[in-house]
Design an enzyme around this catalytic site. Sequence first.
Site, PDB file in Angstrom:
ATOM      1  N   HIS A   1      53.046-107.291   0.503  1.00  0.00           N
ATOM      2  CA  HIS A   1      53.842-106.520   1.466  1.00  0.00           C
ATOM      3  C   HIS A   1      55.265-107.091   1.407  1.00  0.00           C
ATOM      4  CE1 HIS A   1      49.810-106.609   3.438  1.00  0.00           C
ATOM      5  NE2 HIS A   1      50.111-105.434   3.964  1.00  0.00           N
TER       6      HIS A   1
ATOM      7  N   ASP B   1      37.175-106.542  11.239  1.00  0.00           N
ATOM      8  CA  ASP B   1      37.567-106.672   9.832  1.00  0.00           C
ATOM      9  C   ASP B   1      37.658-108.161   9.503  1.00  0.00           C
ATOM     10  OD1 ASP B   1      38.589-105.866   7.399  1.00  0.00           O
ATOM     11  OD2 ASP B   1      40.607-105.470   8.151  1.00  0.00           O
TER      12      ASP B   1
ATOM     13  N   ASP C   1      55.589-110.318   3.240  1.00  0.00           N
ATOM     14  CA  ASP C   1      54.852-111.486   2.720  1.00  0.00           C
ATOM     15  C   ASP C   1      55.767-112.339   1.844  1.00  0.00           C
ATOM     16  OD1 ASP C   1      52.607-110.162   3.672  1.00  0.00           O
ATOM     17  OD2 ASP C   1      52.040-109.402   1.695  1.00  0.00           O
TER      18      ASP C   1
ATOM     19  N   ASP D   1      37.355-109.659   6.571  1.00  0.00           N
ATOM     20  CA  ASP D   1      38.010-109.963   5.284  1.00  0.00           C
ATOM     21  C   ASP D   1      37.432-111.206   4.610  1.00  0.00           C
ATOM     22  OD1 ASP D   1      39.678-107.764   5.418  1.00  0.00           O
ATOM     23  OD2 ASP D   1      41.461-108.885   6.014  1.00  0.00           O
TER      24      ASP D   1
ATOM     25  N   ASP E   1      40.092-102.944  -2.728  1.00  0.00           N
ATOM     26  CA  ASP E   1      40.359-104.195  -2.030  1.00  0.00           C
ATOM     27  C   ASP E   1      39.019-104.903  -1.896  1.00  0.00           C
ATOM     28  OD1 ASP E   1      43.059-103.935  -1.919  1.00  0.00           O
ATOM     29  OD2 ASP E   1      43.229-104.130   0.255  1.00  0.00           O
TER      30      ASP E   1
ATOM     31  N   ASP F   1      41.606-108.881  -1.020  1.00  0.00           N
ATOM     32  CA  ASP F   1      42.153-108.845   0.340  1.00  0.00           C
ATOM     33  C   ASP F   1      41.156-109.606   1.220  1.00  0.00           C
ATOM     34  OD1 ASP F   1      43.462-108.389   2.634  1.00  0.00           O
ATOM     35  OD2 ASP F   1      43.456-106.207   2.515  1.00  0.00           O
TER      36      ASP F   1
ATOM     37  N   HIS G   1      36.497-102.082   5.163  1.00  0.00           N
ATOM     38  CA  HIS G   1      36.912-100.890   5.908  1.00  0.00           C
ATOM     39  C   HIS G   1      35.831 -99.817   5.848  1.00  0.00           C
ATOM     40  CE1 HIS G   1      41.470-101.946   5.369  1.00  0.00           C
ATOM     41  NE2 HIS G   1      40.780-102.907   5.932  1.00  0.00           N
TER      42      HIS G   1
ATOM     43  N   GLU H   1      44.833 -96.314   1.856  1.00  0.00           N
ATOM     44  CA  GLU H   1      43.733 -97.264   2.063  1.00  0.00           C
ATOM     45  C   GLU H   1      43.079 -96.918   3.397  1.00  0.00           C
ATOM     46  OE1 GLU H   1      44.639-101.485   1.495  1.00  0.00           O
ATOM     47  OE2 GLU H   1      43.201-101.932   3.079  1.00  0.00           O
TER      48      GLU H   1
HETATM   49  C1  XLS Z   1      44.318-104.478   6.756  1.00  0.00           C
HETATM   50  C2  XLS Z   1      44.589-103.976   5.419  1.00  0.00           C
HETATM   51  C3  XLS Z   1      45.919-104.384   4.800  1.00  0.00           C
HETATM   52  C4  XLS Z   1      46.262-103.527   3.619  1.00  0.00           C
HETATM   53  C5  XLS Z   1      47.678-103.603   3.163  1.00  0.00           C
HETATM   54  O1  XLS Z   1      43.219-104.365   7.286  1.00  0.00           O
HETATM   55  O2  XLS Z   1      43.512-104.353   4.605  1.00  0.00           O
HETATM   56  O3  XLS Z   1      45.929-105.726   4.483  1.00  0.00           O
HETATM   57  O4  XLS Z   1      45.454-103.832   2.509  1.00  0.00           O
HETATM   58  O5  XLS Z   1      48.574-103.309   4.174  1.00  0.00           O
HETATM   59 CA    CA Z   2      43.208-104.107   2.459  1.00  0.00          CA
HETATM   60 CA    CA Z   3      40.949-105.599   5.837  1.00  0.00          CA
END
Ligand code: XLS
Ligand code: CA
Ligand code: CA
Length: 436
Positions: free
Chosen positions: A99, A305, A102, A307, A294, A336, A269, A230
Amino acid sequence: MYFENIPVIPYEGPQSRNPLAFKFYNPDQVIMGKTMREHLPFAMAWWHNLCAGGTDMFGRDTADKSFGAEKGTMEHAKAKVDAGFEFMQKLGIEYFCFHDVDIVPEADDIKETNRRLDEISDYILEKMKATGIKCLWGTANMFSNPRFMNGAGSTNSAEVYCFAAAQIKKALDITVKLGGKGYVFWGGREGYETLLNTDVKFEQENIARLMKMAVKYGRSIGFTGDFYIEPKPKEPMKHQYDFDAATAIGFLRQHGLDKDFKMNIEANHATLAGHTFQHDLRISAINGMLGSIDANQGDYLLGWDTDEFPFDVYETTMCMYEVLKAGGLTGGFNFDAKNRRPSYTPEDMFHAYILGMDAFALGLIKAAKIIEDGRIDAFIAERYASYKTGIGAKIVSGEATLEELAAYADELGAAKLPGSGRQEYLESVVNSVLFT
Ligand code: XLS
Ligand code: CA
Ligand code: CA
């Protein structure tokens, strides 16, 4: 050097006990005619790996991601570039995703943020040239800054909408400058909390307008890659417009954006939307819109989420089954994912990527075996065999009428049961491939 004690990670095979070695990811191994490296274009997610220190709702950072510099400075931004490239080189990762915010600290004035983005992207470009590492995709963070509290494309404020446009424009400039293959829209705050204050139709049309402007601008500066949506159903908002692949694909078609966009499917997601990861991959693939992935996983016991790094080999196998069937990705596999908060050391960053890369490599090996084994595909083909001849073939060719089919049913009087689904048998086939 930021990771002095970490060597270049070798492939040592499944029997290896070396924590800093791949057990399954063997980049040169050929599977179904392509090397693992070609099947699995892995990417490092700048935000989790180089920025996030483990802060959660109840506690501050546990991991030190300063990389020896003062946080929030351009020195810190550069240290992250150096650390990131060393990290990717040691793991043999060929891509990264980012991003805007980032890669530089965001300034109060957007003109200064953009100047910083020019400076850091020059620096990143040098590193890319020196290492051969490439950009998978870029994006604009249009959810952290308070101005985006009501969304970016879906905001109620035309002024804020202009800031979203400005960020997209700059993020596209930087993505093109770095040769990125894709550009992502994740609409985290493109949604709503209550209909008492929201015009859903207007908000969705405004998102489409912004995407159309992004496509027009991107193509005008030479971006030939894919735009991605996404999908994610919720978090941070209660209702998010890009709920899942089916919803996002419908939206893109409604607004004539489907030629320029594909899906970036994130495992966590899909599961938040009440689907399996495989489901959203399949829906994207059959619509010609499976672009990128991702790569992470959620936790079925938690409703948010998380991750996590991919660990579940059933999931990675079924993911790779979809990817192989779709003929591969035009994008790649972006981790991700973040270390669990108590895994806060630099070694843990490597363990996490080794886990993820191995889980996908093993998934690839096993998915190819499922396809080569042939029993699943043969079963599915047989299951629909009644459409190959006679009345079934007439249905498929579009010649049949409702009256004709009704007359056919009348003649039969009563239908035979449609044949067993054999789910348990097929699951045992998967297990027999997985564990031999
Ligand atoms: C958040 C998203 C984000 C996207 C990019 O849940 O996964 O990180 O991948 O903005
Ligand atoms: Ca993502
Ligand atoms: Ca995520």
